[in-house]
Design an enzyme around this catalytic site. Structure first.
Site, short mmCIF file in Angstrom:
data_model
loop_
_atom_site.label_atom_id
_atom_site.label_comp_id
_atom_site.label_asym_id
_atom_site.label_seq_id
_atom_site.Cartn_x
_atom_site.Cartn_y
_atom_site.Cartn_z
N SER A 1 0.90 -1.16 0.06
CA SER A 1 0.03 -0.15 0.04
C SER A 1 0.90 1.09 0.13
O SER A 1 1.70 1.16 0.96
CB SER A 1 -0.84 -0.06 1.21
OG SER A 1 -1.68 1.10 1.57
N LYS B 1 -1.13 -1.00 -4.22
CA LYS B 1 -2.32 -0.32 -4.03
C LYS B 1 -1.98 1.15 -3.74
O LYS B 1 -1.05 1.51 -3.10
CB LYS B 1 -3.03 -0.85 -2.83
CG LYS B 1 -3.85 0.20 -1.95
CD LYS B 1 -4.75 -1.03 -0.75
CE LYS B 1 -4.72 -0.02 0.47
NZ LYS B 1 -5.35 -0.94 1.50
N LYS C 1 -3.29 5.05 -2.45
CA LYS C 1 -4.18 5.60 -1.91
C LYS C 1 -4.89 6.84 -2.64
O LYS C 1 -4.04 7.71 -3.48
CB LYS C 1 -3.71 6.34 -0.48
CG LYS C 1 -3.30 5.14 0.44
CD LYS C 1 -4.58 4.63 1.15
CE LYS C 1 -4.07 3.55 2.17
NZ LYS C 1 -5.51 3.11 2.74
N ASP D 1 -7.32 2.89 -3.02
CA ASP D 1 -8.14 2.84 -1.84
C ASP D 1 -8.53 4.16 -1.22
O ASP D 1 -7.54 5.22 -1.31
CB ASP D 1 -7.10 2.26 -0.71
CG ASP D 1 -7.97 2.03 0.54
OD1 ASP D 1 -9.02 2.41 0.79
OD2 ASP D 1 -7.27 1.61 1.59
N GLU E 1 -11.08 0.31 -3.32
CA GLU E 1 -11.48 0.00 -1.91
C GLU E 1 -12.21 1.10 -1.37
O GLU E 1 -11.74 2.15 -1.40
CB GLU E 1 -9.93 -0.35 -1.21
CG GLU E 1 -10.26 -0.82 0.12
CD GLU E 1 -8.78 -1.18 0.63
OE1 GLU E 1 -7.82 -1.54 0.05
OE2 GLU E 1 -8.72 -1.31 1.98
N ASP F 1 -13.62 -2.51 3.33
CA ASP F 1 -12.53 -2.20 4.45
C ASP F 1 -13.35 -2.01 5.58
O ASP F 1 -14.00 -2.76 6.20
CB ASP F 1 -11.30 -1.57 4.10
CG ASP F 1 -10.27 -1.54 5.06
OD1 ASP F 1 -10.70 -1.49 6.35
OD2 ASP F 1 -9.19 -0.80 4.88
N LYS G 1 -9.19 -7.19 8.15
CA LYS G 1 -8.30 -6.94 9.10
C LYS G 1 -8.64 -7.41 10.39
O LYS G 1 -9.74 -7.38 10.75
CB LYS G 1 -8.36 -5.36 9.08
CG LYS G 1 -7.89 -4.76 7.80
CD LYS G 1 -7.69 -3.08 8.04
CE LYS G 1 -7.26 -2.44 6.89
NZ LYS G 1 -7.27 -1.15 6.79
N GLY H 1 -3.53 -4.24 6.02
CA GLY H 1 -2.71 -3.94 7.09
C GLY H 1 -3.21 -2.41 7.78
O GLY H 1 -4.03 -1.71 7.27
O1 OSB Z 1 -7.15 1.51 4.57
O2 OSB Z 1 -5.99 -0.24 4.23
C1 OSB Z 1 -6.05 0.93 4.73
C2 OSB Z 1 -3.02 2.08 6.90
C3 OSB Z 1 -3.62 2.73 7.98
C4 OSB Z 1 -5.11 2.78 7.99
C5 OSB Z 1 -5.73 2.20 6.85
C6 OSB Z 1 -5.24 1.57 5.86
C7 OSB Z 1 -3.85 1.30 5.91
C8 OSB Z 1 -3.15 0.96 4.91
C9 OSB Z 1 -1.74 0.32 5.15
O3 OSB Z 1 -3.48 0.87 3.60
C10 OSB Z 1 -1.28 -1.29 4.78
C11 OSB Z 1 -0.14 -1.58 5.53
O4 OSB Z 1 -0.02 -1.72 6.63
O5 OSB Z 1 0.88 -1.82 4.77
MG MG Z 2 -8.30 0.12 3.34
#
Ligand code: OSB
Ligand code: MG
Length: 368
Positions: A135, A161, A163, A188, A213, A238, A262, A290
């Site tokens: 991510s 992925k 953001k 995402d 996402e 999510d 998660k 994650g």
């Molecule tokens: O939405 O997946 C998410 C990190 C913090 C809060 C929300 C998200 C995330 C990530 C990080 O996308 C994924 C990772 O831990 O590598």
């Molecule tokens: Mg997410």
């Protein structure tokens, strides 16, 4: 098994690089580790709540109080036949699933260690190697994003992925696709859009993303279903999926085609397995999300990802992407083809670096 002592450790760890999502930027993590002790052995869990209540309503400070005042007293001293009994004992606490899940996961780890078997086997996992993605947070510029992607692809990661948020979305994805036409790519939004943005989000259909996402609010399955009916890109949920019940409702409404599981968000291994099973029965693939975990949470995510319906690469990546030094030994590493090889050691399969944990501890409390 009877938990004789529960020790809460709050540690502070600077991230190697800040991580930015539509809801904000994180530069350092404040993490609660939950240590549960029985028969001279410790099991460990990690609370995945953020430093602020922005991803969901949970945050580190609140999680500490919930654990100390509500969760630990339910579990301490009580005879447990299995870790499966932990979640029902804290079900009367509304929400706070990350806090409850941190302790639940610790008891699963302890049970596996007491039986001298790996945690992934204990939960019914089957995979010996799991596919990994990364991510990548919102960057200061598109060239910086492309550079970051270049590095992760060179390291072997199987999917990327990125953001997105209003103002950092369609144009960015277009440039990413021009540069990397063939990679597995997804986006995402962390709930940054409104139903009225459907027309704008439809532009993403041009870029054959694996999935989009959580475009809309965490409490809005109906509008996700309406949006999904207008998009060819599968929606992955999510934030919206906090339980197997939510998964069942989302699937029935056709609000998503894929689910991100998660461990903390759903309250631990028992509920994560139920979400997994619900999705599997409906033919909906899942992957492991994650929360910028330190080694304990990372190792638990690796174990969870061995369940059979985790068919898509997860956000389960190497320790070094986040930490100069992780709290486990060895750190989580990936193979050149973007996988993590599952370890055979008991419990979550890695050693705790207790000296380092002590060094970065900012608060500790022992409950008995
Ligand atoms: O939405 O997946 C998410 C990190 C913090 C809060 C929300 C998200 C995330 C990530 C990080 O996308 C994924 C990772 O831990 O590598
Ligand atoms: Mg997410």
């Amino acid at each position: 098994m009877r938990i004789e002592r529960i020790i809460l450790h709050q540690i502070r760890m600077p991230l190697v690089h800040f991580f930015e999502t539509s809801f904000g930027r994180t530069t350092q993590r404040d993490i609660i580790l939950v240590e549960v002790c029985a028969e001279g052995i410790s099991g460990w869990g990690e609370v995945t709540a953020g430093e602020n209540p922005f991803y969901n309503e949970e945050w580190t400070q609140a999680a500490w109080l919930i654990l100390r005042n509500y969760v630990a007293p339910q579990i301490l001293g009580r005879p447990l036949r299995s870790a499966e009994e932990v979640a029902p004992l804290t079900d009367h606490i509304r929400g706070h699933r990350m806090a409850r899940g941190g302790l639940e996961a610790a008891v699963w780890d302890l049970e596996a260690r007491l039986a001298s078997i790996p945690l992934w086997k204990k939960i019914g996992g089957t995979r010996r190697e799991i596919p990994c993605g990364v991510s990548i947070g919102i960057q200061q510029s598109v060239p910086q994003l492309l550079d970051a992607m270049e590095r992760e692809l060179a390291a072997g990661y199987q999917r990327i992925k990125i953001k997105i948020k209003p103002g950092w979305d369609v144009d960015v994805v277009r440039q990413v696709r021009e540069r990397f036409p063939h990679i597995k790519l997804m986006a995402d939004a962390n709930a940054a859009y409104l139903p009225a943005d459907a027309g704008h989000l439809r532009n993403l259909d041009d870029f054959y993303l694996m999935m989009l996402e959580q475009p809309l609010s965490d409490d809005d399955l109906i509008d996700h279903a309406a949006l999904q009916s207008r998009l060819s890109t599968p929606i992955c949920l999510d934030e919206s999926i906090r339980s197997a019940h939510h998964a069942e409702q989302a699937i029935r409404l056709r609000a998503c085609g894929i689910i991100n599981i998660k461990l903390g968000r759903v309250g631990g291994f028992s509920e994560a397995r139920r979400v997994h099973d619900t999705a599997q029965a409906a033919g909906v693939p899942v992957w492991c999300g994650g929360m910028l975990e330190a080694g304990v949470g990372r190792a638990h995510n690796v174990a969870l990802s061995t369940l059979p319906n985790f068919v898509l690469p997860g956000d389960v990546s190497a320790s070094r992407r986040y930490w100069e030094r992780d709290i486990i030994q060895p750190p989580v590493e990936i193979t050149p083809h973007g996988t993590i090889v599952i370890r055979e050691e008991p419990g979550f399969g890695y050693e705790l670096d207790c000296d380092y944990i002590r060094h970065i501890t900012v608060r500790e409390e022992s409950l008995a």
